[in-house]
Enzyme design. Structure first.
Site, PDB file in Angstrom:
ATOM      1  CB  SER A  76      -5.978   1.928  13.782  1.00  0.00           C
ATOM      2  OG  SER A  76      -6.828   2.976  14.197  1.00  0.00           O
ATOM      3  CE1 TYR A 128      -9.210   0.886   9.489  1.00  0.00           C
ATOM      4  CE2 TYR A 128      -9.749   2.114  11.482  1.00  0.00           C
ATOM      5  CZ  TYR A 128      -8.857   1.809  10.467  1.00  0.00           C
ATOM      6  OH  TYR A 128      -7.621   2.421  10.428  1.00  0.00           O
ATOM      7  N   GLY A 142       0.808  -1.221   0.000  1.00  0.00           N
ATOM      8  CA  GLY A 142       0.000   0.000   0.000  1.00  0.00           C
ATOM      9  C   GLY A 142       0.829   1.254   0.000  1.00  0.00           C
ATOM     10  N   GLY A 185       0.161   8.447   0.956  1.00  0.00           N
ATOM     11  CA  GLY A 185       0.061   8.479   2.415  1.00  0.00           C
ATOM     12  C   GLY A 185       1.270   7.916   3.130  1.00  0.00           C
ATOM     13  CB  ILE A 186       1.435   6.104   6.363  1.00  0.00           C
ATOM     14  CG1 ILE A 186       0.853   7.215   7.240  1.00  0.00           C
ATOM     15  CG2 ILE A 186       2.455   5.299   7.157  1.00  0.00           C
ATOM     16  CD1 ILE A 186      -0.045   6.719   8.327  1.00  0.00           C
ATOM     17  N   GLY A 187       2.314   4.843   3.556  1.00  0.00           N
ATOM     18  CA  GLY A 187       3.090   3.855   2.827  1.00  0.00           C
ATOM     19  C   GLY A 187       4.078   4.491   1.870  1.00  0.00           C
TER      20      GLY A 187
END
Length: 305
Positions: free
Chosen positions: A140, A165, A10, A14-16
């Protein structure tokens, strides 16, 4: 990180993306493992533009499709003698309507947990060939709200976006902890850690709103309450590279209730300490993915030179 091979799922945004770019800037050979080939190619080009010395490899990986997971693992194993770092970063969040994958799994559980469970298991031999490999699974802050009924997997009887989630994020920390215990028991040179980005601005929230006004308001709220993705990537990078990290640890931001700031130790909560649940989830994940970890075989693999 020079000479090391890092696989980041991913990593198109973003973070990836920030994680992959930073690892490349420190000399790692970075494998982008992503669902969308066009977006992945664009991300690879951005990294090469921003990091002149970057060595980037692209591998198509759709975590919602076990046949794609198997093909991606075969590609990585065929190209590299060892994998020094696997970052299980990809995810989807709070899909408004329940979706099932081609394998019949609830989408959030499939992408966030089951796909990564299978991918990690299929790369285990290559991880064991490293002198000191790490598996970092991104969870998370909502994981303490997660509830998992093993008998209800892979499709819960009632669908709630946030409950699904949270359950998938609880599955992440249960998996990371159980994996580390099994790696340690097998005597492998691999450790497993979990992390979370705090409140960070990423594309995960694109599913939360459907109207133009809602998108605008969400964008304004994100600017006020979240930190940039580059800051959100710090816990992942800390777990992946800090020399003093121990297997089984949980890393997150250290300020404002662990929502932002520099990375450091955080504490898993809720059902994450339930080892019976972790073992049950592991067994069910093996059944659903048909991927069974071969720790004994991995332990006999020589270290790559």
């Amino acid at each position: 990180m020079t000479g090391k091979t890092a696989v980041v799922t991913g990593s198109t945004s973003g973070i990836g993306f920030e994680t992959a770019k930073m690892l490349a800037s420190r000399g790692a050979r970075v494998v982008l493992a992503c669902r969308d080939p066009e977006a992945m190619h664009a991300a690879a080009d951005r990294i090469r533009t921003q990091v002149e010395t970057a060595e980037v490899v692209e591998v198509v990986l759709d975590l919602a499709d076990l046949s794609s997971v198997s093909a991606a693992a075969d590609r990585v194993c065929g190209q590299f003698a060892c994998v020094d770092l696997l970052i299980n970063n990809a995810g989807v969040m709070a899909l408004r309507q329940q979706r099932l994958t081609a394998d019949g799994f609830e989408m959030q559980l499939a992408v966030n947990h089951l796909g990564h469970f299978a991918f990690t298991g299929l790369l285990l031999v290559r991880l064991a060939a490293s002198r000191a490999a790490r598996v970092v699974t991104v969870s998370s802050k909502v994981h303490p709200r997660g509830r998992i009924g093993i008998e209800d997997l892979p499709v819960p009887p009632r669908y709630d976006p946030w409950a699904a989630y949270a359950a998938s994020k609880l599955a992440n920390v249960l998996f990371a902890s159980e994996l580390n215990r099994r790696l340690s028991a097998a005597g492998l040179r691999v450790i497993s850690l979990a992390c979370h980005p705090g409140f960070s601005s990423t594309n995960l929230s694109r599913e939360l709103v459907s109207s133009r006004i809602g998108t605008t308001l969400l964008g304004m709220l994100k600017k006020i309450t979240t930190q940039p993705a580059a800051r959100g990537a710090l816990p992942t990078l800390c777990a992946a590279t800090a020399p003093d990290m121990q297997g089984g640890e949980y890393i997150g931001p250290t300020r404002m209730g662990h929502t932002r700031g520099p990375a450091g130790l955080d504490r898993m909560k809720g059902d994450s300490s339930d080892r019976d649940l972790a073992r049950g989830l592991w067994s069910r994940s093996e059944e659903l993915t048909n991927v069974r970890y071969t720790f004994d075989a991995a332990a006999s693999v020589p270290v790559a030179s």
